[in-house]
Design a protein around this motif. Structure first.
Motif, PDB file in Angstrom:
ATOM      1  N   LYS A  11       0.853  36.901  31.418  1.00 59.29           N
ATOM      2  CA  LYS A  11      -0.023  38.095  31.469  1.00 59.29           C
ATOM      3  C   LYS A  11      -0.913  38.055  32.727  1.00 59.29           C
ATOM      4  CE  LYS A  11       0.387  38.534  26.524  1.00 59.29           C
ATOM      5  NZ  LYS A  11      -0.158  39.009  25.247  1.00 59.29           N
ATOM      6  N   HIS A  94       6.494  45.887  26.808  1.00 58.13           N
ATOM      7  CA  HIS A  94       5.530  45.024  26.116  1.00 58.13           C
ATOM      8  C   HIS A  94       4.465  45.896  25.443  1.00 58.13           C
ATOM      9  CE1 HIS A  94       2.258  42.232  25.403  1.00 58.13           C
ATOM     10  NE2 HIS A  94       3.197  41.303  25.348  1.00 58.13           N
ATOM     11  N   GLU A 166       7.820  41.878  18.580  1.00 53.84           N
ATOM     12  CA  GLU A 166       6.433  41.441  18.653  1.00 53.84           C
ATOM     13  C   GLU A 166       5.558  42.419  17.877  1.00 53.84           C
ATOM     14  OE1 GLU A 166       5.730  38.851  22.377  1.00 53.84           O
ATOM     15  OE2 GLU A 166       5.539  40.930  22.976  1.00 53.84           O
ATOM     16  N   GLY A 172      -1.862  37.936  20.268  1.00 53.88           N
ATOM     17  CA  GLY A 172      -3.169  37.477  20.728  1.00 53.88           C
ATOM     18  C   GLY A 172      -4.224  37.411  19.630  1.00 53.88           C
ATOM     19  N   SER A 212       1.396  35.284  18.623  1.00 54.14           N
ATOM     20  CA  SER A 212       0.704  34.068  18.193  1.00 54.14           C
ATOM     21  C   SER A 212       1.649  32.907  17.866  1.00 54.14           C
ATOM     22  CB  SER A 212      -0.219  34.363  17.011  1.00 54.14           C
ATOM     23  OG  SER A 212      -1.207  35.312  17.391  1.00 54.14           O
ATOM     24  N   GLY A 233       2.642  34.140  24.582  1.00 49.24           N
ATOM     25  CA  GLY A 233       1.573  34.573  25.469  1.00 49.24           C
ATOM     26  C   GLY A 233       0.561  33.459  25.672  1.00 49.24           C
ATOM     27  N   GLY A 234      -0.499  33.484  24.881  1.00 53.97           N
ATOM     28  CA  GLY A 234      -1.607  32.534  25.043  1.00 53.97           C
ATOM     29  C   GLY A 234      -1.175  31.079  25.139  1.00 53.97           C
TER      30      GLY A 234
HETATM   31  P1  PGA Z   1       0.482  35.802  22.160  1.00 61.62           P
HETATM   32  O1  PGA Z   1       1.200  36.930  23.042  1.00 61.62           O
HETATM   33  O2  PGA Z   1       1.430  34.653  22.053  1.00 61.62           O
HETATM   34  O3  PGA Z   1      -0.773  35.463  22.910  1.00 61.62           O
HETATM   35  O4  PGA Z   1       0.211  36.412  20.821  1.00 61.62           O
HETATM   36  C1  PGA Z   1       2.553  37.206  22.866  1.00 61.62           C
HETATM   37  C2  PGA Z   1       2.989  38.301  23.797  1.00 61.62           C
HETATM   38  O5  PGA Z   1       2.226  39.238  24.043  1.00 61.62           O
HETATM   39  O6  PGA Z   1       4.118  38.262  24.327  1.00 61.62           O
END
Ligand code: PGA
Length: 250
Positions: A11, A94, A166, A172, A212, A233-234
């Protein structure tokens, strides 16, 4: 047999220096892994990260792409430019592009078609919002996003498509879909692809789960029959977290 595919979406994080440092750590730590691995740094770091992952088992992804090859599109980045710096795969649709930047299925479909025609692979993201799930419409929303996103995509091109499920409410937030709920949706996606294309294409399609994903839940998610990978993501922002996710089966 589908090969697992773990992708990191960085991101809007990391300067060039931070991005190259993480890429170097990952190249070393993941050198022996046999699953498919992708990292998608921000545009500004693509060129330098590309030099680090070149010739390794990590492929370079981009987080978005323009809908045209070139021209008067201030602020956009074209597929030709992405290929020029070593990108081979692009994340499209996304939820942040859809819900923060207002991208609609029609635009996403235009980008998918252009990416494929330019020889890039695509990770097409789909997923419902919490209100849609609570109203019992999760499958309907995902089905529409898939049908519209893949409109006019030939069966031959489907080998270059990965779908990432997702759920918006899981991105997130630290709230993950249960492995059972995620697997049910992945099975539904496979059914949708069977109807649109064929059982063979549905069977070979890689479907990632995203929202997540962390080291402590990756194994349970990946154990499900229809979950073939993760879009992270994170937890993709540090080697400490991303490496154990890639090594979920160790
Ligand atoms: P996240 O993000 O793992 O931080 O929840 C996933 C994504 O947006 O692809």
């Amino acid at each position: 047999m589908r090969t697992s595919f773990i992708a990191g979406n960085w991101k809007m994080h990391k300067t060039v220096g931070e991005a190259t440092a993480l890429a170097k750590e990952l190249v070393t730590a993941l050198a022996k892994e046999t699953c498919r691995i992708m990292i998608a740094p921000p545009f500004t770091a693509l060129l330098e990260v590309s030099k680090i992952v070149k010739g390794t088992n990590i492929v370079l992804g981009a987080q978005n792409m323009a809908q045209e090859v070139q021209g008067a599109h201030t602020g956009e980045v074209s597929p030709v430019m992405l290929k020029d710096v070593g990108v081979t795969i692009v994340i499209l649709g996304h939820s942040e592009r859809r819900h923060v930047y207002g991208e609609k299925d029609e635009l996403i479909n235009k980008k998918v078609k252009l990416a494929l025609s330019e020889g890039l692979e695509v990770i097409l993201c789909v997923g419902e919002k919490i209100e849609e799930r609570n109203a019992g419409n999760a499958e309907k929303v995902v089905e529409e996003q898939i049908k519209n996103g893949l409109k006019d995509i030939s069966p031959q091109h489907m080998k270059n498509i990965t779908i990432a499920y997702e759920p918006v409410w899981a991105i997130g937030t630290g709230v993950t879909a249960t492995p059972e709920d995620a697997d049910d949706m992945h099975a539904f996606i496979r059914k949708t692809i069977t109807a649109l294309y064929s059982p063979e294409i549905a069977e070979t399609l890689i479907i990632q789960y995203g929202g997540s994903v962390k080291p402590n839940n990756a194994k349970e998610l990946m154990a499900k029959a229809n979950i073939d990978g993760a879009l992270v993501g994170g937890a993709a922002l540090t080697a400490d977290q991303f490496v154990p996710i890639v090594q979920y089966d160790k």
